[in-house]
Scaffold this motif. Structure first.
Motif, PDB file in Angstrom:
ATOM      1  N   LEU A  37      -1.155  -5.205  15.191  1.00 26.87           N
ATOM      2  CA  LEU A  37      -0.341  -5.749  14.106  1.00 26.87           C
ATOM      3  C   LEU A  37      -1.141  -5.875  12.821  1.00 26.87           C
ATOM      4  N   ASP A  38      -2.408  -6.336  12.954  1.00 25.90           N
ATOM      5  CA  ASP A  38      -3.261  -6.448  11.766  1.00 25.90           C
ATOM      6  C   ASP A  38      -3.493  -5.089  11.121  1.00 25.90           C
ATOM      7  N   GLU A  39      -3.701  -4.066  11.959  1.00 22.35           N
ATOM      8  CA  GLU A  39      -3.895  -2.724  11.419  1.00 22.35           C
ATOM      9  C   GLU A  39      -2.630  -2.226  10.716  1.00 22.35           C
ATOM     10  N   THR A  40      -1.474  -2.534  11.316  1.00 14.97           N
ATOM     11  CA  THR A  40      -0.207  -2.145  10.690  1.00 14.97           C
ATOM     12  C   THR A  40      -0.031  -2.846   9.353  1.00 14.97           C
ATOM     13  N   ASN A  41      -0.351  -4.157   9.322  1.00 11.83           N
ATOM     14  CA  ASN A  41      -0.241  -4.903   8.069  1.00 11.83           C
ATOM     15  C   ASN A  41      -1.163  -4.341   6.996  1.00 11.83           C
ATOM     16  N   ARG A  42      -2.392  -3.985   7.402  1.00 10.33           N
ATOM     17  CA  ARG A  42      -3.318  -3.392   6.438  1.00 10.33           C
ATOM     18  C   ARG A  42      -2.785  -2.060   5.918  1.00 10.33           C
ATOM     19  N   GLY A  43      -2.161  -1.293   6.824  1.00 11.04           N
ATOM     20  CA  GLY A  43      -1.566  -0.027   6.392  1.00 11.04           C
ATOM     21  C   GLY A  43      -0.424  -0.236   5.420  1.00 11.04           C
ATOM     22  N   VAL A  44       0.411  -1.262   5.699  1.00 13.50           N
ATOM     23  CA  VAL A  44       1.527  -1.566   4.798  1.00 13.50           C
ATOM     24  C   VAL A  44       1.008  -2.010   3.439  1.00 13.50           C
ATOM     25  N   LEU A  45      -0.027  -2.881   3.454  1.00 11.49           N
ATOM     26  CA  LEU A  45      -0.609  -3.338   2.193  1.00 11.49           C
ATOM     27  C   LEU A  45      -1.207  -2.179   1.406  1.00 11.49           C
ATOM     28  N   ALA A  46      -1.855  -1.268   2.122  1.00  5.94           N
ATOM     29  CA  ALA A  46      -2.418  -0.098   1.451  1.00  5.94           C
ATOM     30  C   ALA A  46      -1.311   0.770   0.859  1.00  5.94           C
ATOM     31  N   LEU A  47      -0.198   0.889   1.603  1.00  7.29           N
ATOM     32  CA  LEU A  47       0.924   1.678   1.113  1.00  7.29           C
ATOM     33  C   LEU A  47       1.527   1.033  -0.132  1.00  7.29           C
ATOM     34  N   TYR A  48       1.684  -0.309  -0.088  1.00  4.35           N
ATOM     35  CA  TYR A  48       2.201  -1.011  -1.262  1.00  4.35           C
ATOM     36  C   TYR A  48       1.273  -0.827  -2.467  1.00  4.35           C
ATOM     37  N   ALA A  49      -0.035  -0.899  -2.214  1.00  2.00           N
ATOM     38  CA  ALA A  49      -0.993  -0.724  -3.300  1.00  2.00           C
ATOM     39  C   ALA A  49      -0.876   0.683  -3.889  1.00  2.00           C
ATOM     40  N   GLU A  50      -0.704   1.685  -3.009  1.00  2.00           N
ATOM     41  CA  GLU A  50      -0.562   3.059  -3.482  1.00  2.00           C
ATOM     42  C   GLU A  50       0.724   3.227  -4.277  1.00  2.00           C
ATOM     43  N   LEU A  51       1.810   2.597  -3.784  1.00  2.00           N
ATOM     44  CA  LEU A  51       3.079   2.670  -4.504  1.00  2.00           C
ATOM     45  C   LEU A  51       2.981   1.994  -5.865  1.00  2.00           C
ATOM     46  N   ASP A  52       2.283   0.850  -5.910  1.00  2.00           N
ATOM     47  CA  ASP A  52       2.088   0.166  -7.192  1.00  2.00           C
ATOM     48  C   ASP A  52       1.299   1.038  -8.160  1.00  2.00           C
ATOM     49  N   THR A  53       0.273   1.706  -7.619  1.00  2.00           N
ATOM     50  CA  THR A  53      -0.539   2.592  -8.462  1.00  2.00           C
ATOM     51  C   THR A  53       0.302   3.747  -8.999  1.00  2.00           C
ATOM     52  N   GLN A  54       1.106   4.344  -8.114  1.00  2.00           N
ATOM     53  CA  GLN A  54       1.952   5.450  -8.543  1.00  2.00           C
ATOM     54  C   GLN A  54       3.002   4.989  -9.562  1.00  2.00           C
ATOM     55  N   ALA A  55       3.552   3.786  -9.334  1.00  2.00           N
ATOM     56  CA  ALA A  55       4.532   3.252 -10.282  1.00  2.00           C
ATOM     57  C   ALA A  55       3.893   3.012 -11.646  1.00  2.00           C
ATOM     58  N   GLN A  56       2.658   2.497 -11.629  1.00  2.00           N
ATOM     59  CA  GLN A  56       1.949   2.273 -12.885  1.00  2.00           C
ATOM     60  C   GLN A  56       1.662   3.592 -13.594  1.00  2.00           C
ATOM     61  N   GLN A  57       1.255   4.600 -12.806  1.00  2.00           N
ATOM     62  CA  GLN A  57       1.005   5.909 -13.399  1.00  2.00           C
ATOM     63  C   GLN A  57       2.288   6.509 -13.982  1.00  2.00           C
ATOM     64  N   LEU A  58       3.417   6.296 -13.267  1.00  2.00           N
ATOM     65  CA  LEU A  58       4.694   6.801 -13.759  1.00  2.00           C
ATOM     66  C   LEU A  58       5.090   6.091 -15.051  1.00  2.00           C
TER      67      LEU A  58
END
Length: 309
Positions: A37-58
């Protein structure tokens, strides 16, 4: 003897060591699940961070595009104005007479410069809308005054004697409280397109009032023509940026493909919507429906005051 064995088995099942082993196994399974579960949460957080980065770039890319369009539009305006001024001076014979061929070529240059100026203005307005930097300035006004201004604006442009521009007298339409400049811009785009693609017949501008579904009134402006019409498959795409319909007339009459897209966005700023009904060979009717009173959340400049009696 058999009874002793049963007693021994029961004792073994209840043995503390066995219970501890079972508990340890359960804890190990829980720990494994927690780790997963912790690994899944870290993956979700990483995905959110990537989405935030892409949104900022957009957002940055959109901002850069808007700034580029605004900058280039401003830079183009000066030379365009110079070309238009020079052609006007030449056509007025300020520097002497012109041959028929010279007048023809200078007139062509002037029309091209005017088309370029329209494109630049549309680009600048689109850039402002996309950047959220366009203000809505509502005020009270009479529809007859808006129609009179449009009629005067298009009168010098009615060069085709086979086409009539008709403004119907509005019946029962109340005073409007909205941004008349943006509403006028939408109608100008509709009327310009109708005149451009109508070789004979009429272009008719009308307005009707009806309920808006929220307890208020809605005004629908329609611009109908007897022109070439638009096939059904293009009805949705026609309001997208730089969209032009392939036809012999379209190829002959150039345009930017921005006017209708801009009209759609301006209508949305006014709390309204655009629509199209058209049939090839029959004609088209472009319409825009806006609230008679601009909704409070959309007002950014003017303070609403009741109209004079």
């Amino acid at each position: 003897m058999t009874r002793m064995n049963d007693t021994t088995a029961t004792a073994t099942d209840d043995d503390p060591a066995t219970l501890r082993q079972a508990l340890a196994a359960a804890r190990a399974q829980i720990d494994a699940l927690q780790t997963e579960l912790d690994e899944t949460n870290r993956g979700v957080l990483a995905l959110y961070a990537e989405l935030d980065t892409q949104a900022q770039q957009l957002r940055q890319a959109t901002e850069l595009k808007s700034r580029f369009l605004a900058y280039m539009s401003h830079e183009f305006r000066t030379p365009i104005a110079s070309v238009r001024s020079l052609t006007r001076l030449l056509l007025d014979r300020v520097d002497g007479p012109l041959t028929p061929e010279q007048e023809k070529q200078i007139t062509f240059i002037r029309h091209t410069a005017e088309e370029f100026a329209d494109m630049v203005n549309d680009l600048l307005d689109l850039a402002k809308v996309e950047a959220g930097r366009i203000d809505v300035s509502p005020a009270w006004f009479e529809l007859v005054d808006l129609f009179a201004a449009l009629r005067g604006m298009f009168k010098p442009l009615l060069v085709n004697p086979d086409v009539q521009l008709i403004f119907e007298e509005p019946q029962g339409v109340p005073q409007l409280f909205t941004d008349d400049a943006k509403l006028s811009q939408i109608l100008r785009n509709f009327i310009s397109n109708a005149l451009k693609f109508t070789a004979h017949g009429e272009v008719r501008v009308s307005a009707t009032v009806g309920p808006d579904g929220h307890g208020g009134e809605e005004i629908t402006f329609s611009v109908s023509d007897s022109g070439i019409g638009i096939a059904r498959e293009f009805h949705d795409a026609i309001f997208q940026d730089f969209t032009q319909i392939g036809s012999p007339v379209q190829k002959r009459l150039r345009g930017t493909g921005l006017g209708l897209s801009l009209s759609k966005r301006l209508a949305e700023l006014l709390g309204g919507r655009v629509a199209l009904r058209s049939e090839p060979g029959v004609g088209s009717m472009f319409s825009v429906s806006v609230p008679a009173r601009l909704p409070e959340p959309l007002r950014s400049v003017a303070t609403m005051q009741e109209p004079a009696a």
